[in-house]
Write an enzyme that holds these catalytic residues in place. Sequence first.
Site, PDB file in Angstrom:
ATOM      1  CB  SER A  80      -0.884   0.016   1.258  1.00 30.33           C
ATOM      2  OG  SER A  80      -1.534   1.268   1.409  1.00 30.33           O
ATOM      3  CE1 TYR A 112      -3.691  -2.139   5.300  1.00 26.98           C
ATOM      4  CE2 TYR A 112      -3.004   0.093   4.791  1.00 26.98           C
ATOM      5  CZ  TYR A 112      -3.484  -1.132   4.381  1.00 26.98           C
ATOM      6  OH  TYR A 112      -3.746  -1.348   3.054  1.00 26.98           O
TER       7      TYR A 112
END
Length: 263
Positions: A150, A166
Amino acid sequence: MTRTVQQLFNLEGKTALVTGGSRGLGLQLAHALGEAGARIMLSSRKAGDLEEAAADLQAAGIDARWIAADLSKEEDIRKLADQTMERMGDVHILVNNAGAAWGAPAEDHPVEAWDKVMNLNIRGYFILSQQVARRSMIPRQQGRIINIASIAGLGGNPSGMNTVAYNTSKGAVITFTQALACEWGKYGINVNAICPGFFPSKMTQGTLERIGEDELAAHAPLRRLGDDEDLKGTALLFASDAGKHITGQWLAVDGGVSVVTGG
């Protein structure tokens, strides 16, 4: 003889295992590989979601099957590898996509939630890659591993987005990709990562509702969020012989968000 572009991107005769493949980005990735000719094995936790996703792929003329597994659990990961190879033979392409996120200020972030995110987002990638490589890719001296990272793994977040676990896990995915590419290149295994920006999905739904799609899109030079097509080309490049000389790389598919400086 030099192959044509169509031949280089052709995945006929290949089998792809796609985790987190029952919806969102994972299903888009499965479509991309299946549309290029690969047989698809989908995995996620919920059988009902997988059954619907497999039917969606089959309606598009793709050979698709599914296995329910919780990829935060080592036992489930090993079973997934076992059952995939029992049912479909060698795995030529592995897409590590299953993931979780948790929103909380760093000072209040539960340790249990940190562990949950890390176990699924990076530990699970490692164990499944190891299982598939040992049993299928290394013996054949060929394979493609695509890790979904990501742009959150490239640094911090704008104010109001508190996802320290995350971000950390996705940064680890990028380094994992690079380290694995260096170790397994001698076995003919290419390992690359895709770093999506904002795509509407179940995982991003809360952020999109809180901040707004228009506001998030405004931060991208292309003034848009990702859609149901935007990961297909990158996935096919990394999975096919068109990308056979690419390994250890990550590519941001984010409308340009990651190159904007000064916030």
